[in-house]
Design a protein around this motif. Structure first.
Motif, short mmCIF file in Angstrom:
data_model
loop_
_atom_site.label_atom_id
_atom_site.label_comp_id
_atom_site.label_asym_id
_atom_site.label_seq_id
_atom_site.Cartn_x
_atom_site.Cartn_y
_atom_site.Cartn_z
N TYR A 71 4.12 -2.59 3.09
CA TYR A 71 3.02 -3.02 3.95
C TYR A 71 2.84 -2.11 5.18
O TYR A 71 1.71 -1.75 5.54
CB TYR A 71 3.27 -4.47 4.39
CG TYR A 71 2.13 -5.08 5.15
CD1 TYR A 71 0.85 -5.15 4.61
CD2 TYR A 71 2.33 -5.60 6.43
CE1 TYR A 71 -0.21 -5.71 5.32
CE2 TYR A 71 1.28 -6.16 7.14
CZ TYR A 71 0.01 -6.21 6.58
OH TYR A 71 -1.03 -6.77 7.28
N ILE A 72 3.94 -1.71 5.80
CA ILE A 72 3.83 -0.86 7.01
C ILE A 72 3.18 0.48 6.66
O ILE A 72 2.31 0.97 7.38
CB ILE A 72 5.24 -0.61 7.62
CG1 ILE A 72 5.80 -1.91 8.16
CG2 ILE A 72 5.19 0.44 8.71
CD1 ILE A 72 7.25 -1.81 8.62
N VAL A 73 3.58 1.04 5.54
CA VAL A 73 3.02 2.34 5.13
C VAL A 73 1.55 2.17 4.74
O VAL A 73 0.71 3.01 5.06
CB VAL A 73 3.84 2.95 3.96
CG1 VAL A 73 3.25 4.30 3.56
CG2 VAL A 73 5.30 3.10 4.34
N ARG A 74 1.28 1.06 4.09
CA ARG A 74 -0.12 0.79 3.69
C ARG A 74 -1.03 0.78 4.92
O ARG A 74 -2.12 1.34 4.91
CB ARG A 74 -0.17 -0.59 2.99
CG ARG A 74 -1.48 -0.90 2.34
CD ARG A 74 -1.76 -2.39 2.27
NE ARG A 74 -0.78 -3.14 1.53
CZ ARG A 74 -0.88 -4.47 1.37
NH1 ARG A 74 -1.92 -5.14 1.83
NH2 ARG A 74 0.04 -5.12 0.72
N ARG A 75 -0.56 0.17 5.97
CA ARG A 75 -1.38 0.10 7.19
C ARG A 75 -1.46 1.47 7.88
O ARG A 75 -2.48 1.84 8.45
CB ARG A 75 -0.83 -0.96 8.14
CG ARG A 75 -0.97 -2.36 7.52
CD ARG A 75 -1.01 -3.44 8.53
NE ARG A 75 -2.16 -3.34 9.42
CZ ARG A 75 -2.25 -3.98 10.57
NH1 ARG A 75 -1.27 -4.77 10.95
NH2 ARG A 75 -3.29 -3.83 11.35
N TRP A 76 -0.38 2.23 7.78
CA TRP A 76 -0.39 3.60 8.31
C TRP A 76 -1.48 4.41 7.57
O TRP A 76 -2.21 5.20 8.19
CB TRP A 76 0.99 4.26 8.13
CG TRP A 76 1.02 5.69 8.58
CD1 TRP A 76 1.34 6.15 9.82
CD2 TRP A 76 0.68 6.86 7.79
NE1 TRP A 76 1.23 7.53 9.85
CE2 TRP A 76 0.83 7.98 8.64
CE3 TRP A 76 0.29 7.06 6.47
CZ2 TRP A 76 0.60 9.29 8.19
CZ3 TRP A 76 0.03 8.36 6.03
CH2 TRP A 76 0.20 9.45 6.89
N SER A 77 -1.56 4.23 6.27
CA SER A 77 -2.53 4.98 5.47
C SER A 77 -3.96 4.70 5.93
O SER A 77 -4.79 5.61 5.99
CB SER A 77 -2.39 4.62 3.98
OG SER A 77 -1.11 4.97 3.52
N VAL A 78 -4.23 3.45 6.27
CA VAL A 78 -5.58 3.11 6.75
C VAL A 78 -5.82 3.75 8.12
O VAL A 78 -6.90 4.29 8.38
CB VAL A 78 -5.75 1.57 6.81
CG1 VAL A 78 -7.05 1.19 7.52
CG2 VAL A 78 -5.72 0.98 5.40
N SER A 94 -7.82 1.57 1.85
CA SER A 94 -7.21 0.26 1.72
C SER A 94 -7.44 -0.20 0.28
O SER A 94 -8.59 -0.35 -0.14
CB SER A 94 -7.86 -0.72 2.70
OG SER A 94 -7.41 -2.03 2.50
N CYS A 95 -6.36 -0.40 -0.46
CA CYS A 95 -6.51 -0.73 -1.89
C CYS A 95 -7.03 -2.15 -2.07
O CYS A 95 -6.36 -3.11 -1.67
CB CYS A 95 -5.17 -0.55 -2.60
SG CYS A 95 -5.19 -1.24 -4.27
N PRO A 96 -8.19 -2.33 -2.72
CA PRO A 96 -8.76 -3.67 -2.89
C PRO A 96 -7.95 -4.55 -3.83
O PRO A 96 -8.12 -5.77 -3.83
CB PRO A 96 -10.16 -3.40 -3.45
CG PRO A 96 -10.06 -2.05 -4.09
CD PRO A 96 -9.06 -1.28 -3.30
N MET A 97 -7.05 -3.93 -4.63
CA MET A 97 -6.25 -4.74 -5.54
C MET A 97 -5.18 -5.54 -4.79
O MET A 97 -4.54 -6.42 -5.37
CB MET A 97 -5.62 -3.85 -6.63
CG MET A 97 -6.62 -3.13 -7.50
SD MET A 97 -7.84 -4.22 -8.26
CE MET A 97 -6.90 -4.89 -9.61
N ASN A 98 -4.99 -5.22 -3.51
CA ASN A 98 -4.05 -6.01 -2.71
C ASN A 98 -4.70 -7.27 -2.14
O ASN A 98 -4.02 -8.09 -1.52
CB ASN A 98 -3.46 -5.15 -1.58
CG ASN A 98 -2.53 -4.10 -2.14
OD1 ASN A 98 -1.69 -4.41 -2.96
ND2 ASN A 98 -2.68 -2.86 -1.70
N CYS A 99 -6.00 -7.40 -2.31
CA CYS A 99 -6.68 -8.65 -1.96
C CYS A 99 -6.21 -9.70 -2.97
O CYS A 99 -6.28 -9.45 -4.18
CB CYS A 99 -8.20 -8.44 -2.06
SG CYS A 99 -9.14 -9.97 -2.06
#
Ligand code: SF4
Length: 158
Positions: A2-9, A73-78
């Motif tokens: 999750y932390i990396v995912r937010r960094w990517s955004v 932001s990957c929509p598949m994480n919705c």
């Protein structure tokens, strides 16, 4: 993660530029991929793609990547896997109604898109997810399709 995912955004512009360069490489290498055989490359390339994109985006290998149009932001994480914007349940703090501890994927997508050069692509309507394509390498699809598009364009101009 999750932390990396937010960094990517937060670094969507950098990742957009990096991916653009990578895509040019993929397309330029099409003759090699073709000589080896796309079907032979599918498993190893999909494995590398899954590892890289899981790390940066919590990718679920849907096979129809839309990161370039969704602010990285990957929509598949919705939890509802919505591909065209948020549902009506976004909390006042911008978090998800299903997972209150998580930022809405689409709030993140909008913020990421505002940092990108081609971020207005977020306004394009995405096709519904075709689950028969899950697990497929989108990198290889892109290499072949973009090469064929460019080749067709050159023939039209000739
Ligand atoms: S849109 Fe699909 S391929 Fe792209 S990061 Fe998300 S799950 Fe992976």
């Amino acid at each position: 993660m999750y932390i990396v995912r937010r960094w990517s955004v937060r670094n969507a512009r950098l990742l957009e530029a990096t991916y653009d360069a990578f895509e040019r490489f993929l397309v330029a290498m099409h003759p090699l991929w073709n000589a080896i055989g796309y079907s032979r490359l599918e498993r190893p390339v999909a494995a590398v793609e899954k590892w890289v994109k899981s790390f940066f985006f919590d990718c679920q290998m849907c096979g129809q990547c839309s990161l370039s149009s969704t602010g990285m932001s990957c929509p598949m994480n919705c939890p509802k896997q919505l591909r065209n914007g948020p549902c009506g349940g976004v909390r006042a703090n911008g978090n998800c109604e299903v997972k209150p501890e998580m930022r809405c994927v689409w709030v993140e997508a909008w913020e990421g898109s505002r940092r990108m050069k081609n971020g207005d692509a977020i306004h394009s309507v995405q096709a519904a997810v075709d689950f028969s394509l899950a697990g497929r390498s989108y990198w290889l699809v892109t290499a072949r399709e973009r090469y064929e598009q460019q080749h067709a364009l050159k023939e039209t101009r000739a």
